[in-house]
Write a protein that holds these residues in place. Structure first.
Motif, PDB file in Angstrom:
ATOM      1  N   SER A 196      66.316 -78.329  45.913  1.00 14.70           N
ATOM      2  CA  SER A 196      65.691 -77.730  47.096  1.00 14.70           C
ATOM      3  C   SER A 196      65.253 -76.283  46.892  1.00 14.70           C
ATOM      4  O   SER A 196      64.379 -75.797  47.606  1.00 14.70           O
ATOM      5  CB  SER A 196      66.664 -77.803  48.283  1.00 14.70           C
ATOM      6  OG  SER A 196      67.887 -77.152  47.962  1.00 14.70           O
ATOM      7  N   ASN A 197      65.841 -75.575  45.924  1.00 17.42           N
ATOM      8  CA  ASN A 197      65.446 -74.161  45.749  1.00 17.42           C
ATOM      9  C   ASN A 197      64.808 -73.870  44.387  1.00 17.42           C
ATOM     10  O   ASN A 197      64.357 -72.751  44.137  1.00 17.42           O
ATOM     11  CB  ASN A 197      66.649 -73.212  45.986  1.00 17.42           C
ATOM     12  CG  ASN A 197      67.793 -73.428  45.005  1.00 17.42           C
ATOM     13  OD1 ASN A 197      67.622 -74.021  43.948  1.00 17.42           O
ATOM     14  ND2 ASN A 197      68.974 -72.935  45.359  1.00 17.42           N
ATOM     15  N   ALA A 198      64.760 -74.882  43.513  1.00 17.51           N
ATOM     16  CA  ALA A 198      64.291 -74.648  42.149  1.00 17.51           C
ATOM     17  C   ALA A 198      62.827 -74.195  42.102  1.00 17.51           C
ATOM     18  O   ALA A 198      62.490 -73.243  41.387  1.00 17.51           O
ATOM     19  CB  ALA A 198      64.476 -75.905  41.305  1.00 17.51           C
ATOM     20  N   ALA A 199      61.960 -74.833  42.866  1.00 18.11           N
ATOM     21  CA  ALA A 199      60.523 -74.527  42.780  1.00 18.11           C
ATOM     22  C   ALA A 199      60.251 -73.071  43.141  1.00 18.11           C
ATOM     23  O   ALA A 199      59.461 -72.384  42.482  1.00 18.11           O
ATOM     24  CB  ALA A 199      59.731 -75.466  43.675  1.00 18.11           C
ATOM     25  N   GLU A 200      60.922 -72.593  44.181  1.00 19.03           N
ATOM     26  CA  GLU A 200      60.703 -71.220  44.638  1.00 19.03           C
ATOM     27  C   GLU A 200      61.205 -70.221  43.583  1.00 19.03           C
ATOM     28  O   GLU A 200      60.569 -69.193  43.331  1.00 19.03           O
ATOM     29  CB  GLU A 200      61.442 -71.007  45.969  1.00 19.03           C
ATOM     30  CG  GLU A 200      60.949 -69.816  46.757  1.00 19.03           C
ATOM     31  CD  GLU A 200      61.717 -69.619  48.066  1.00 19.03           C
ATOM     32  OE1 GLU A 200      61.395 -68.641  48.767  1.00 19.03           O
ATOM     33  OE2 GLU A 200      62.625 -70.410  48.365  1.00 19.03           O
ATOM     34  N   ASP A 250      61.799 -68.459  33.812  1.00 19.40           N
ATOM     35  CA  ASP A 250      61.175 -69.492  32.979  1.00 19.40           C
ATOM     36  C   ASP A 250      61.901 -70.830  33.031  1.00 19.40           C
ATOM     37  O   ASP A 250      61.717 -71.681  32.160  1.00 19.40           O
ATOM     38  CB  ASP A 250      61.110 -69.003  31.531  1.00 19.40           C
ATOM     39  CG  ASP A 250      60.412 -67.662  31.408  1.00 19.40           C
ATOM     40  OD1 ASP A 250      59.359 -67.483  32.056  1.00 19.40           O
ATOM     41  OD2 ASP A 250      60.918 -66.779  30.693  1.00 19.40           O
ATOM     42  N   GLY A 251      62.745 -71.006  34.053  1.00 15.15           N
ATOM     43  CA  GLY A 251      63.493 -72.251  34.155  1.00 15.15           C
ATOM     44  C   GLY A 251      64.925 -71.951  34.534  1.00 15.15           C
ATOM     45  O   GLY A 251      65.240 -70.851  35.006  1.00 15.15           O
ATOM     46  N   GLY A 252      65.800 -72.941  34.329  1.00 14.49           N
ATOM     47  CA  GLY A 252      67.159 -72.764  34.820  1.00 14.49           C
ATOM     48  C   GLY A 252      68.236 -73.281  33.893  1.00 14.49           C
ATOM     49  O   GLY A 252      68.010 -74.204  33.090  1.00 14.49           O
ATOM     50  N   LEU A 253      69.410 -72.675  34.013  1.00 17.14           N
ATOM     51  CA  LEU A 253      70.639 -73.194  33.418  1.00 17.14           C
ATOM     52  C   LEU A 253      71.417 -73.785  34.584  1.00 17.14           C
ATOM     53  O   LEU A 253      71.853 -73.071  35.485  1.00 17.14           O
ATOM     54  CB  LEU A 253      71.422 -72.074  32.728  1.00 17.14           C
ATOM     55  CG  LEU A 253      72.776 -72.469  32.124  1.00 17.14           C
ATOM     56  CD1 LEU A 253      72.634 -73.593  31.105  1.00 17.14           C
ATOM     57  CD2 LEU A 253      73.446 -71.261  31.472  1.00 17.14           C
ATOM     58  N   ALA A 279      60.330 -79.129  38.908  1.00 11.10           N
ATOM     59  CA  ALA A 279      59.952 -77.801  39.409  1.00 11.10           C
ATOM     60  C   ALA A 279      59.594 -76.858  38.275  1.00 11.10           C
ATOM     61  O   ALA A 279      58.796 -75.941  38.434  1.00 11.10           O
ATOM     62  CB  ALA A 279      61.096 -77.216  40.239  1.00 11.10           C
ATOM     63  N   ALA A 280      60.203 -77.091  37.098  1.00 12.03           N
ATOM     64  CA  ALA A 280      59.916 -76.238  35.930  1.00 12.03           C
ATOM     65  C   ALA A 280      58.620 -76.661  35.237  1.00 12.03           C
ATOM     66  O   ALA A 280      58.043 -75.895  34.466  1.00 12.03           O
ATOM     67  CB  ALA A 280      61.082 -76.288  34.939  1.00 12.03           C
ATOM     68  N   PHE A 340      68.794 -83.480  39.065  1.00 16.29           N
ATOM     69  CA  PHE A 340      68.409 -82.809  37.816  1.00 16.29           C
ATOM     70  C   PHE A 340      66.923 -83.042  37.534  1.00 16.29           C
ATOM     71  O   PHE A 340      66.206 -82.114  37.132  1.00 16.29           O
ATOM     72  CB  PHE A 340      69.269 -83.304  36.671  1.00 16.29           C
ATOM     73  CG  PHE A 340      69.130 -82.493  35.399  1.00 16.29           C
ATOM     74  CD1 PHE A 340      69.409 -81.137  35.382  1.00 16.29           C
ATOM     75  CD2 PHE A 340      68.720 -83.089  34.211  1.00 16.29           C
ATOM     76  CE1 PHE A 340      69.287 -80.390  34.221  1.00 16.29           C
ATOM     77  CE2 PHE A 340      68.593 -82.346  33.049  1.00 16.29           C
ATOM     78  CZ  PHE A 340      68.870 -81.005  33.047  1.00 16.29           C
ATOM     79  N   PHE A 341      66.453 -84.242  37.747  1.00 12.61           N
ATOM     80  CA  PHE A 341      65.033 -84.544  37.520  1.00 12.61           C
ATOM     81  C   PHE A 341      64.153 -83.735  38.457  1.00 12.61           C
ATOM     82  O   PHE A 341      63.114 -83.192  38.058  1.00 12.61           O
ATOM     83  CB  PHE A 341      64.762 -86.033  37.702  1.00 12.61           C
ATOM     84  CG  PHE A 341      63.332 -86.435  37.414  1.00 12.61           C
ATOM     85  CD1 PHE A 341      62.743 -86.171  36.186  1.00 12.61           C
ATOM     86  CD2 PHE A 341      62.570 -87.050  38.397  1.00 12.61           C
ATOM     87  CE1 PHE A 341      61.424 -86.526  35.923  1.00 12.61           C
ATOM     88  CE2 PHE A 341      61.255 -87.410  38.141  1.00 12.61           C
ATOM     89  CZ  PHE A 341      60.682 -87.142  36.900  1.00 12.61           C
ATOM     90  N   GLN A 342      64.586 -83.588  39.706  1.00 13.92           N
ATOM     91  CA  GLN A 342      63.824 -82.791  40.678  1.00 13.92           C
ATOM     92  C   GLN A 342      63.716 -81.341  40.223  1.00 13.92           C
ATOM     93  O   GLN A 342      62.658 -80.715  40.325  1.00 13.92           O
ATOM     94  CB  GLN A 342      64.520 -82.876  42.056  1.00 13.92           C
ATOM     95  CG  GLN A 342      63.651 -82.463  43.218  1.00 13.92           C
ATOM     96  CD  GLN A 342      64.378 -82.592  44.547  1.00 13.92           C
ATOM     97  OE1 GLN A 342      65.404 -83.278  44.656  1.00 13.92           O
ATOM     98  NE2 GLN A 342      63.863 -81.945  45.569  1.00 13.92           N
TER      99      GLN A 342
END
Length: 250
Positions: free
Chosen positions: A216-220, A228-231, A248-249, A242-244
Motif C-alpha cells: 500500500s505504500n511502496a509506490a509512493e 531505488d527500491g526496498g529492503l 511498484a519498483a 511481495f509481488f505488489q
C-alpha cells in the motif's frame, strides 16, 4: 538513470523447509519476468542451499549475515567464500537488528562489507537512526558515521560497488514508516555524500529504503528520485504482498 531498481526480501529468522517451498512456489506463479528491477531473497543461512535450488529464475540469492573472518576457529560463523559456494550474489551487512542485538559496531560492519566484496558478493549495507537520534536531529550524523566507517576500509572502486539500504530503526517492524519526503531527504543526502567520495559513479549506486514497506505504500516511496527500491522484511513472506511491492519498483 544508470542505476537499477531493486527489491530485496529479508526473511529474518523465519521459515522451515516446507514453508519455504510453499512460498517459493507461490512466487513462481507471479509474473516477475515482466519487471525490470533486480530481485533478491535473503533466507536464513541454513536454508540458503534449499532456497537457491528452488528460487524462481528471476531472483538472486542473498545472505543475511557474514563473518569478517576468512576461516578458522570461529564457531558458528559463516565466511564469505562459504556463502559464495552456495550461490549467494548479495549479502546484508549492518542490519539494525545485528547492530543492536549482536552489538556490531560500525567497524565490524565495514570489515564484513570488505569480506563480501573480496569474494565478489555485492554488500547491501544497512544504515539508519533510532527514534531518539531522529528527534535530536542527528539522523545524518549517525547515518554518515555508519557509511564513513565502511568507506575507510574500501577503495573508491569497491565503494562504487555497494548497495545502501536506509532503514530508520524506528520504522522496522513497527508499522511506522518514514514519509516519502523524509526518506527522500535522507536518500538524497546519502547520494550527495557518495558523490563527494566517488564522483559521478554515485549516480549508479542503488539506495534502498526499508522500514515497514507494504504494497500500500511502496509506490509512493519508490516514486521518490533517490529511492531505488526496498529492503523488505515481513511483507517478503507473503507472495501477493511481495509481488505488489516489486511491481511498484518496476
Amino acid at each position: 538513470m544508470g542505476r537499477q531498481a531493486m527489491v530485496a526480501g529479508n526473511w529474518k529468522m523465519n521459515g522451515l523447509p516446507q514453508n519455504n517451498s510453499e512460498l517459493l512456489k507461490a512466487l513462481a506463479q507471479k509474473d516477475f519476468a515482466q519487471l525490470s528491477c533486480a530481485l533478491v531473497v535473503c533466507p536464513p543461512t541454513v536454508f540458503l542451499s534449499q532456497v537457491g535450488n528452488e528460487l524462481p529464475a528471476e531472483f538472486k540469492l542473498g545472505a543475511q549475515n557474514v563473518s569478517a573472518q576468512a576461516q578458522g576457529a570461529h564457531t558458528g560463523e559463516v565466511s564469505a567464500d562459504m556463502l559464495k559456494s552456495v550461490g549467494c550474489e548479495y549479502g546484508l551487512v549492518g542490519h539494525s537488528e545485528r547492530r543492536q542485538m549482536h552489538h556490531e559496531s560500525n567497524s565490524d560492519v565495514a570489515e564484513k562489507t570488505l569480506a563480501l566484496l573480496q569474494q565478489g558478493i555485492t554488500p547491501i549495507v544497512c544504515v539508519g537512526e533510532t527514534l531518539s537520534e531522529r528527534e535530536a536531529d542527528a539522523t545524518m550524523t549517525v547515518v554518515l558515521q555508519q557509511l564513513k566507517a565502511v568507506a575507510r576500509v574500501l577503495s573508491t572502486e569497491q565503494l562504487a560497488k555497494i548497495i545502501v539500504a536506509y532503514e530508520p530503526v524506528w520504522a522496522i517492524g513497527t508499522g511506522m514508516t518514514a514519509t516519502p519526503e523524509q526518506a527522500q531527504q535522507v536518500h538524497a543526502s546519502i547520494r550527495g555524500w557518495l558523490r563527494e567520495q566517488i564522483g559521478e559513479q554515485s549516480d549508479n549506486i542503488t539506495i534502498l529504503y526499508g522500514g515497514s514497506v507494504k504494497g500500500s505504500n511502496a509506490a509512493e516511496l519508490f516514486a521518490q528520485e533517490d529511492i531505488d527500491g526496498g529492503l523488505i522484511g515481513g511483507a517478503s513472506l507473503n507472495a501477493d504482498e511481495f509481488f505488489q511491492i516489486c511491481q511498484a519498483a518496476g
